[in-house]
Write a protein that holds these residues in place. Sequence first.
Motif, PDB file in Angstrom:
ATOM      1  N   ILE A  43      29.472  37.598  43.204  1.00 48.29           N
ATOM      2  CA  ILE A  43      30.104  38.562  44.093  1.00 48.29           C
ATOM      3  C   ILE A  43      31.417  39.063  43.494  1.00 48.29           C
ATOM      4  O   ILE A  43      32.257  38.260  43.068  1.00 48.29           O
ATOM      5  N   ILE A  44      31.605  40.371  43.456  1.00 50.60           N
ATOM      6  CA  ILE A  44      32.898  40.970  43.121  1.00 50.60           C
ATOM      7  C   ILE A  44      33.442  41.596  44.404  1.00 50.60           C
ATOM      8  O   ILE A  44      32.882  42.556  44.922  1.00 50.60           O
ATOM      9  N   ASN A  45      34.495  41.013  44.915  1.00 44.72           N
ATOM     10  CA  ASN A  45      35.060  41.414  46.196  1.00 44.72           C
ATOM     11  C   ASN A  45      36.142  42.468  45.969  1.00 44.72           C
ATOM     12  O   ASN A  45      37.241  42.162  45.501  1.00 44.72           O
ATOM     13  N   LEU A  46      35.830  43.727  46.309  1.00 37.80           N
ATOM     14  CA  LEU A  46      36.773  44.832  46.137  1.00 37.80           C
ATOM     15  C   LEU A  46      37.235  45.364  47.493  1.00 37.80           C
ATOM     16  O   LEU A  46      37.401  46.564  47.692  1.00 37.80           O
ATOM     17  N   SER A  47      37.456  44.460  48.430  1.00 36.87           N
ATOM     18  CA  SER A  47      37.869  44.865  49.767  1.00 36.87           C
ATOM     19  C   SER A  47      39.234  45.547  49.744  1.00 36.87           C
ATOM     20  O   SER A  47      40.039  45.342  48.824  1.00 36.87           O
ATOM     21  N   ARG A  48      39.495  46.316  50.792  1.00 36.18           N
ATOM     22  CA  ARG A  48      40.754  47.057  50.887  1.00 36.18           C
ATOM     23  C   ARG A  48      41.948  46.114  51.017  1.00 36.18           C
ATOM     24  O   ARG A  48      43.044  46.410  50.558  1.00 36.18           O
ATOM     25  N   SER A  49      41.728  44.962  51.653  1.00 37.87           N
ATOM     26  CA  SER A  49      42.814  44.003  51.864  1.00 37.87           C
ATOM     27  C   SER A  49      42.291  42.593  51.637  1.00 37.87           C
ATOM     28  O   SER A  49      41.139  42.275  51.980  1.00 37.87           O
ATOM     29  N   TYR A  50      43.169  41.743  51.063  1.00 39.61           N
ATOM     30  CA  TYR A  50      42.844  40.338  50.888  1.00 39.61           C
ATOM     31  C   TYR A  50      43.755  39.455  51.750  1.00 39.61           C
ATOM     32  O   TYR A  50      43.808  38.241  51.551  1.00 39.61           O
ATOM     33  N   SER A  51      44.465  40.039  52.681  1.00 34.45           N
ATOM     34  CA  SER A  51      45.422  39.276  53.469  1.00 34.45           C
ATOM     35  C   SER A  51      44.711  38.220  54.302  1.00 34.45           C
ATOM     36  O   SER A  51      43.509  38.317  54.587  1.00 34.45           O
ATOM     37  N   TYR A  52      45.460  37.224  54.688  1.00 36.32           N
ATOM     38  CA  TYR A  52      44.899  36.085  55.417  1.00 36.32           C
ATOM     39  C   TYR A  52      44.153  36.539  56.663  1.00 36.32           C
ATOM     40  O   TYR A  52      44.660  37.317  57.464  1.00 36.32           O
ATOM     41  N   GLN A  53      42.911  36.063  56.798  1.00 38.46           N
ATOM     42  CA  GLN A  53      42.026  36.336  57.926  1.00 38.46           C
ATOM     43  C   GLN A  53      41.539  37.787  57.980  1.00 38.46           C
ATOM     44  O   GLN A  53      40.967  38.217  58.987  1.00 38.46           O
ATOM     45  N   SER A  54      41.758  38.541  56.904  1.00 41.64           N
ATOM     46  CA  SER A  54      41.163  39.867  56.823  1.00 41.64           C
ATOM     47  C   SER A  54      39.691  39.725  56.436  1.00 41.64           C
ATOM     48  O   SER A  54      39.219  38.646  56.051  1.00 41.64           O
ATOM     49  N   ARG A  55      38.940  40.837  56.516  1.00 43.98           N
ATOM     50  CA  ARG A  55      37.537  40.782  56.095  1.00 43.98           C
ATOM     51  C   ARG A  55      37.414  40.425  54.619  1.00 43.98           C
ATOM     52  O   ARG A  55      36.493  39.699  54.215  1.00 43.98           O
ATOM     53  N   GLY A  56      38.336  40.945  53.818  1.00 47.27           N
ATOM     54  CA  GLY A  56      38.309  40.612  52.393  1.00 47.27           C
ATOM     55  C   GLY A  56      38.523  39.132  52.155  1.00 47.27           C
ATOM     56  O   GLY A  56      37.865  38.517  51.307  1.00 47.27           O
ATOM     57  N   TYR A  57      39.425  38.543  52.923  1.00 46.04           N
ATOM     58  CA  TYR A  57      39.688  37.104  52.812  1.00 46.04           C
ATOM     59  C   TYR A  57      38.436  36.314  53.197  1.00 46.04           C
ATOM     60  O   TYR A  57      38.012  35.405  52.482  1.00 46.04           O
ATOM     61  N   TYR A  58      37.819  36.689  54.323  1.00 44.07           N
ATOM     62  CA  TYR A  58      36.647  35.959  54.780  1.00 44.07           C
ATOM     63  C   TYR A  58      35.449  36.163  53.854  1.00 44.07           C
ATOM     64  O   TYR A  58      34.598  35.274  53.714  1.00 44.07           O
ATOM     65  N   ALA A  59      35.366  37.295  53.184  1.00 44.56           N
ATOM     66  CA  ALA A  59      34.263  37.513  52.251  1.00 44.56           C
ATOM     67  C   ALA A  59      34.304  36.493  51.120  1.00 44.56           C
ATOM     68  O   ALA A  59      33.287  35.899  50.755  1.00 44.56           O
ATOM     69  N   SER A  60      35.497  36.273  50.562  1.00 44.30           N
ATOM     70  CA  SER A  60      35.621  35.278  49.490  1.00 44.30           C
ATOM     71  C   SER A  60      35.438  33.869  50.027  1.00 44.30           C
ATOM     72  O   SER A  60      34.833  33.006  49.372  1.00 44.30           O
ATOM     73  N   ARG A 155      56.783  39.436  40.036  1.00 40.72           N
ATOM     74  CA  ARG A 155      55.677  39.448  40.998  1.00 40.72           C
ATOM     75  C   ARG A 155      54.334  39.683  40.319  1.00 40.72           C
ATOM     76  O   ARG A 155      54.226  40.468  39.373  1.00 40.72           O
ATOM     77  N   ILE A 156      53.322  38.980  40.822  1.00 35.91           N
ATOM     78  CA  ILE A 156      51.930  39.217  40.451  1.00 35.91           C
ATOM     79  C   ILE A 156      51.176  39.413  41.753  1.00 35.91           C
ATOM     80  O   ILE A 156      51.316  38.612  42.680  1.00 35.91           O
ATOM     81  N   ALA A 157      50.377  40.458  41.833  1.00 36.58           N
ATOM     82  CA  ALA A 157      49.700  40.738  43.097  1.00 36.58           C
ATOM     83  C   ALA A 157      48.277  41.232  42.866  1.00 36.58           C
ATOM     84  O   ALA A 157      47.980  41.875  41.849  1.00 36.58           O
ATOM     85  N   LEU A 158      47.405  40.916  43.802  1.00 32.45           N
ATOM     86  CA  LEU A 158      46.068  41.497  43.814  1.00 32.45           C
ATOM     87  C   LEU A 158      46.176  42.991  44.096  1.00 32.45           C
ATOM     88  O   LEU A 158      47.003  43.415  44.901  1.00 32.45           O
ATOM     89  N   LEU A 159      45.340  43.756  43.411  1.00 32.79           N
ATOM     90  CA  LEU A 159      45.407  45.209  43.539  1.00 32.79           C
ATOM     91  C   LEU A 159      44.099  45.723  44.133  1.00 32.79           C
ATOM     92  O   LEU A 159      43.059  45.719  43.458  1.00 32.79           O
ATOM     93  N   PRO A 160      44.105  46.149  45.396  1.00 31.14           N
ATOM     94  CA  PRO A 160      42.873  46.666  46.009  1.00 31.14           C
ATOM     95  C   PRO A 160      42.440  47.986  45.375  1.00 31.14           C
ATOM     96  O   PRO A 160      43.253  48.748  44.847  1.00 31.14           O
ATOM     97  N   LEU A 161      41.153  48.258  45.470  1.00 31.56           N
ATOM     98  CA  LEU A 161      40.579  49.457  44.871  1.00 31.56           C
ATOM     99  C   LEU A 161      41.220  50.735  45.410  1.00 31.56           C
ATOM    100  O   LEU A 161      41.383  51.718  44.687  1.00 31.56           O
ATOM    101  N   GLY A 162      41.630  50.718  46.659  1.00 30.95           N
ATOM    102  CA  GLY A 162      42.195  51.905  47.275  1.00 30.95           C
ATOM    103  C   GLY A 162      43.514  52.350  46.678  1.00 30.95           C
ATOM    104  O   GLY A 162      43.955  53.488  46.915  1.00 30.95           O
TER     105      GLY A 162
END
Length: 485
Positions: A43-60, A155-162
């Motif tokens: 799975i490559i998770n390219l969700s709009r957000s990876y914040s805690y309890q977001s859909r992107g977070y739950y996908a991973s 800072r190092i941060a995840l970068l959403p596709l959007g």
Amino acid sequence: MSDWVILATTLASFDHAATAHKVLTTRDYLARPELFRGARPNIINLSRSYSYQSRGYYASLLAAARGQRVIPSVETIIDLSARKLYENAIPELEDALNKAISAGPDEAAPARLRVFFGTSADPRFERFCRLLFDWFRAPALEVTIKPGSWSSIPRIALLPLGKFDGADKEVFYAAMARYTARQWKDAKSRAPARFSFATLVDPSEEMPPSTIDSLKHWARIAARMGVSVEPITRKDLPRLANFDALFIRETTSISNHTYRFARRAQQEGMPVIDDPVSMIRCTNKVYLDELMAANGIPVPPTVMLIGPEDFQRAADQLGFPMVLKVPDSSFSRGVSKVGSMEELRKLAGAWLADSEVLIAQAYMPTSFDWRIGVLGGKPLFAVQYLMAKKHWQIVKHDTGGKPLEGGFKPFTLAQVPPLVLDTGLRAARSIGDGFYGVDLKETDDGVFVIEVNDNPNLEHGVEDAAEKDEVWTRLTNWFIERIEG
């Protein structure tokens, strides 16, 4: 079904022409677990957000629960959520960053560097990007750089596709295509393998625990069991998570890349031989001596040497000759016999300059050492290693050329003296549940454990000479059982 599945917040947000892989919305992935029941897509998770309890977070999070490989993992998402959680990586990353800046043309580093699957559009930072990907396996990362005589990383941060611009998307899709190429898969295979195992090797190693020919023999057996086996090298750490298991076939050390591979495999939830804990325990003879003693397992009389003040105590308790060992020695290197106090002072004095602790053991001359191979707490093979000609060890290194090895004599497990087999099993089980080679000496005074190896030799025609292909079949099954479990 494709080996890879791309998750996007909306289907419209993804360029479907950029990939041949299946694209699915994060919502569908979360709500429809039956889509992949019985399958193990990557799975490559390219969700709009990876914040805690977001859909992107739950996908991973749920990908891990479903036994699927996912990038980024929920651990990576959490690690990158706050600087204090990843600050232990900063010194190594800043060192690589500044080396890249100083080695390149005389131009300033960008204020922000975008890294896609361990690559970037700026070739100056190729090695830095690979290292960053080693630390944080994510599709896209943004590194903030503060310039100066020593550039720092605030800072190092995840970068959403959007957040990509047009140029970013072109670089990103190209990087994703390379990453998902699955070059390790045998295109000529009649049926796809259920699992893919990586074997870490160093083609230039003089005395590897398994030769390439032996690994090819294993690969043929594993293929009949639905497993593909591919050798990888130290450069392939970014690809490790594409496999289902890892078998390390280099001489291990907690101070080099073999330990990093073991740790990464463990972090990915992959079965691995050697696992990090076994490496830590087995690569240090001081620890092994203490562990064996604590478990009532016989070892040669031993004295720990911390300084010259311990030399006389060793002489009084062990006598001469005695065997002197560097704690993390392997393949008979860093192991020497001394015949007098003068020899002890000279050799131990030199070795103590590099290691603050040595061990001295009673000399037990025998014409062979037993090696009991143990896998998952059960005996795997048995062999006697004969001493090298006119030498007291099975390998003689100071020949002026290639090391000289003694012969070997294979035994079926049923032929091994019960006390030898039982002692070897007890020693291995005190370490863990992996693959170990226990060296023992059988003397008139009893059976003694000399060493427990975390990555023992496994050569076709030597260690498998008595038990034949059953050795390799059981090795394959050890991994399969842990994957399926």
